[in-house]
Motif scaffolding. Structure first.
Motif, PDB file in Angstrom:
ATOM      1  N   UNK A 181      38.867  44.533  30.728  1.00  0.00           N
ATOM      2  CA  UNK A 181      38.031  43.565  30.017  1.00  0.00           C
ATOM      3  C   UNK A 181      38.839  42.813  28.969  1.00  0.00           C
ATOM      4  N   UNK A 182      39.719  43.514  28.260  1.00  0.00           N
ATOM      5  CA  UNK A 182      40.500  42.894  27.192  1.00  0.00           C
ATOM      6  C   UNK A 182      41.784  42.257  27.722  1.00  0.00           C
ATOM      7  N   UNK A 183      42.600  43.047  28.394  1.00  0.00           N
ATOM      8  CA  UNK A 183      43.935  42.591  28.776  1.00  0.00           C
ATOM      9  C   UNK A 183      43.876  41.446  29.791  1.00  0.00           C
ATOM     10  N   UNK A 184      42.924  41.502  30.704  1.00  0.00           N
ATOM     11  CA  UNK A 184      42.835  40.479  31.749  1.00  0.00           C
ATOM     12  C   UNK A 184      41.842  39.373  31.415  1.00  0.00           C
ATOM     13  N   UNK A 194      42.708  35.814  32.264  1.00  0.00           N
ATOM     14  CA  UNK A 194      42.597  35.542  33.697  1.00  0.00           C
ATOM     15  C   UNK A 194      41.147  35.308  34.095  1.00  0.00           C
ATOM     16  N   UNK A 195      40.232  36.142  33.586  1.00  0.00           N
ATOM     17  CA  UNK A 195      38.814  35.946  33.909  1.00  0.00           C
ATOM     18  C   UNK A 195      38.339  34.573  33.441  1.00  0.00           C
ATOM     19  N   UNK A 196      38.814  34.152  32.267  1.00  0.00           N
ATOM     20  CA  UNK A 196      38.446  32.835  31.730  1.00  0.00           C
ATOM     21  C   UNK A 196      38.958  31.723  32.633  1.00  0.00           C
ATOM     22  N   UNK A 245      39.624  31.875  35.767  1.00  0.00           N
ATOM     23  CA  UNK A 245      38.955  31.918  37.065  1.00  0.00           C
ATOM     24  C   UNK A 245      37.505  31.450  36.994  1.00  0.00           C
ATOM     25  N   UNK A 246      36.977  31.238  35.774  1.00  0.00           N
ATOM     26  CA  UNK A 246      35.590  30.822  35.614  1.00  0.00           C
ATOM     27  C   UNK A 246      34.617  31.978  35.569  1.00  0.00           C
ATOM     28  N   UNK A 247      35.092  33.159  35.175  1.00  0.00           N
ATOM     29  CA  UNK A 247      34.267  34.366  35.190  1.00  0.00           C
ATOM     30  C   UNK A 247      33.838  34.878  33.822  1.00  0.00           C
ATOM     31  N   UNK A 248      33.986  34.132  32.727  1.00  0.00           N
ATOM     32  CA  UNK A 248      33.686  34.732  31.415  1.00  0.00           C
ATOM     33  C   UNK A 248      32.249  35.192  31.252  1.00  0.00           C
ATOM     34  N   UNK A 249      31.302  34.564  31.936  1.00  0.00           N
ATOM     35  CA  UNK A 249      29.896  34.964  31.809  1.00  0.00           C
ATOM     36  C   UNK A 249      29.483  36.004  32.832  1.00  0.00           C
ATOM     37  N   UNK A 250      30.396  36.385  33.713  1.00  0.00           N
ATOM     38  CA  UNK A 250      30.041  37.329  34.771  1.00  0.00           C
ATOM     39  C   UNK A 250      30.913  38.583  34.763  1.00  0.00           C
ATOM     40  N   UNK A 251      32.066  38.533  34.093  1.00  0.00           N
ATOM     41  CA  UNK A 251      32.979  39.666  34.155  1.00  0.00           C
ATOM     42  C   UNK A 251      32.389  40.900  33.495  1.00  0.00           C
ATOM     43  N   UNK A 252      31.559  40.718  32.466  1.00  0.00           N
ATOM     44  CA  UNK A 252      30.947  41.875  31.812  1.00  0.00           C
ATOM     45  C   UNK A 252      30.016  42.607  32.778  1.00  0.00           C
TER      46      UNK A 252
END
Length: 495
Positions: free
Chosen positions: A50-53, A56-58, A60-67
Motif C-alpha cells: 500500500x505504501x511502497x507501491x 505505481x497505483x497512482x 495506473x489510475x488505481x488510487x480509489x480502488x487499491x485500498x
C-alpha cells in the motif's frame, strides 16, 4: 470483538492455534544447517504494498480502488486470526459505516436548492464510497492486530516516511512541470460507459498539478497534486505524512539519519508554500503550537526552545525569500471563500432537511454562489453547479449521511484523542496531532481515500503503542513486587 482498552501484549511466542499464526521456528546455530529460502510473502505485505507501491497505483489510475483490492487479503488474515481487537470508540465508527450504507436509500430524493438527481453515476459513487469506507476500516483493524514481530512500529514509521518523501518529490514535479499529464493504462480496460463517468474520468486522466486562478490579477497558478488526485489532498496528506516523517527521521533518529531528516523537512518548504494551500499552512502552525504545549507541560524546556528557534528561523528565511511574497498574495486573495461559505450553508440546510440519513452523496447546487441564474461559461469557469459536500469531509457527511454520520465521524476521532491523551512518547504526541488535524481538515477538505487511510492507520499505531506502554507498566509493577493495579506509572520512551 474486543476494544483497545483491555489490550494485552504478546510476551512471547504462543503455541499454534486455530486462527493464529504459528510461532517462529527455532533458528539454527552458527555453523549449522543453512537457512532455507522461502517464497512466502511476509505477513504484513499488504501494508508494505500500500505504501511502497502507491506511486505505481497512482500512475495506473488505481488510487480509489487499491485500498479495496488490498483489503481482501487483509480481511482474510483477520478472519483466520479469530478474535479481532478494535480501537476505542469503534462503536461510533460502526454506526457511520451503517449510515453510509443506509443512506443509499436517499439517492433518488432531491435536496433543497439542488438539481434533481439523474443518471446512474450517483449509484456508482455511492457504491465506491461504501467499498472504500469498508476497506479503510479493514486496513485499520489489520494494522492494529498485527504483532510487533509481524509489523514493527519502526517499520510502519519508515513506510510513512517513505510516502512523505514521495509526496515532497511529487510537490516539486507538480510545481516545476505542471503541464505533465497522461491517461492511466486502466482507462483502456474499462467499459466506455464507466470510463465516461466524471468521477472515473478524473481518476483515469492523471495530472501532477492543478492549474488554477488563485491570485487575482496573476496568471494561473500550478498547484502540486502528485501523487494524489487533487492539490487539497496533497496538502492535507503532506501535513500528516510530514509529522510521521519527523518522528521517524528526526525525533527517533541519530547522526546522519537525523541530518537527512532535517534536509528533507527543509526541502518540503518550497512545495508547501508553492501549493498556495492555506489549510496546510494553518495545519502546520497548529501542529507546531500543539507540540510546543505538550513539551511545555512535560517540562521539556530545552526541546521547546529548540523548536521555537527552528520555527522562527524557518519563518524568517521563508518570508525573506520570494516565497514570502507568494504567501502574502495568497493570504490577501481568498478566491474560494465565498464559494466555501455558500456550499457550507447549503450542506447545513440539507442536513437539517434530512438529519438522520442525509441524501447518500453530494448534490449539484442550482446556479452558483453568485446567482441561481448563473452557470458555467467561457468567462466564468467557476460559476454554476457546485456540489454540496465537495468542500470538506464534514460537509460531505452532512449532505450524505446527515447529522448522525457527521457526529459519529467526529466522535470517533475525539474519543481516540481522549483515550490516548496520556501517551507522551513521540508516537503518542505525533498520533494525537494527526487526530487533531483530521478533525481540523474535515472543515476544509475531503478525506477519502488516502487521508482517511493515514488517519485510521495512525489510530491503529496509537493503539499498538498503548499496548506496549501497558506492558511496560505491568513489568514495572511486577519488578517492584506490587499487585496489578490500573494506576499509571511513568512511561518509557519508545525507541
Amino acid at each position: 470483538m474486543t476494544t483497545a482498552a483491555p489490550l494485552r501484549p504478546n510476551p512471547g511466542p504462543e503455541p499454534a492455534r486455530a486462527g493464529r499464526q504459528p510461532a517462529d521456528p527455532p533458528q539454527h546455530a552458527a555453523g549449522g544447517e543453512n537457512r532455507r529460502w522461502s517464497l512466502r510473502l511476509p505477513t504484513a505485505w499488504p501494508v508494505t504494498a500500500l505504501f511502497v507501491l502507491y506511486p505505481l497505483w497512482w500512475a495506473l489510475g488505481l488510487p480509489s480502488f487499491i485500498f479495496a483490492i488490498l483489503a481482501v487479503p487483509m480481511a482474510f488474515q483477520l478472519y483466520r486470526r479469530g478474535t479481532v481487537r478494535v480501537p476505542p470508540g469503534f462503536g461510533f465508527w460502526l454506526i457511520l459505516l451503517a449510515w453510509v450504507v443506509l443512506s443509499g436509500l436517499m439517492l433518488d430524493i432531491t435536496a433543497p436548492n439542488t438539481l434533481t438527481p439523474k443518471g446512474f453515476g450517483r449509484f456508482i459513487g455511492w457504491g465506491i464510497r461504501v467499498l472504500n469506507y469498508t476497506a479503510l476500516t479493514v486496513t485499520m483493524l489489520y494494522v492494529l492486530n498485527l504483532s510487533e514481530r509481524e509489523l514493527p512500529r519502526k517499520r510502519l514509521l519508515k513506510l510513512f516516511g517513505f510516502m512523505a518523501v514521495v509526496t515532497v518529490v511529487g510537490g516539486y514535479v507538480g510545481a516545476l512541470f505542471p503541464q505533465l499529464k497522461f491517461v492511466a493504462p486502466l482507462n483502456y480496460l474499462l467499459p466506455a460507459v464507466i470510463a465516461k463517468e466524471p468521477f472515473v474520468y478524473r481518476l483515469m486522466h492523471v495530472e501532477v498539478a492543478q492549474v488554477q486562478e488563485v491570485i487575482a490579477g496573476a496568471a494561473s497558478s500550478p498547484r502540486p497534486a502528485a501523487p494524489f488526485e487533487y492539490t487539497n489532498t496533497w496538502g492535507e496528506n503532506m501535513a500528516i505524512l510530514l509529522i510521521w516523517f519527523i518522528v521517524g527521521w528526526v525525533a527517533l533518529a541519530r547522526g546522519p539519519r537525523r541530518l537527512l531528516g532535517f534536509l528533507v523537512v527543509a526541502a518540503a518548504v518550497f512545495p508547501i508554500v508553492y501549493s498556495l494551500n492555506r489549510g496546510l499552512w494553518i495545519g502546520l502552525v497548529v501542529g507546531a503550537v500543539y507540540v510546543a504545549v505538550r513539551m511545555a507541560l512535560r517540562g521539556r524546556i530545552v526541546v521547546l526552545v529548540g523548536l521555537a528557534l527552528a520555527t522562527g528561523l524557518a519563518g524568517v528565511a521563508v518570508l525573506a525569500s520570494p516565497l514570502g511574497n507568494l504567501i502574502n498574495e495568497r493570504t490577501a486573495n481568498g478566491h474560494s471563500d465565498d464559494i466555501r461559505t455558500t456550499l457550507s450553508n447549503g450542506a447545513v440546510e440539507a442536513a437539517n432537511h434530512s438529519p438522520v440519513l442525509g441524501y447518500g452523496g453530494n448534490r449539484a447546487l442550482i446556479g452558483s454562489n453568485r446567482s441561481i441564474a448563473i452557470g458555467k461559461s467561457a468567462t466564468c469557469k467557476q460559476c454554476g453547479n457546485r456540489e454540496l459536500g465537495s468542500n470538506g469531509q464534514l460537509w460531505n457527511l452532512l449532505v450524505g449521511q446527515g447529522w448522525v454520520g457527521a457526529l459519529c465521524y467526529s466522535a470517533f476521532f475525539l474519543w481516540c484523542l481522549w483515550r490516548f491523551r496520556h501517551d507522551h512518547t513521540p508516537i503518542g504526541i505525533a498520533g494525537s496531532l494527526v487526530l487533531i488535524l483530521m478533525l481540523f481538515f474535515q472543515f476544509l477538505y475531503g478525506a477519502l481515500n488516502t487521508t482517511l487511510a493515514y488517519g485510521l492507520i495512525s489510530v491503529a499505531l496509537l493503539a499498538r503503542n498503548d499496548l506496549e506502554l501497558r506492558a511496560l507498566r505491568r513489568e514495572a509493577r511486577l519488578a517492584a513486587g506490587q499487585p496489578p493495579t490500573p494506576l499509571a506509572l511513568p512511561e518509557r520512551r519508545f525507541r
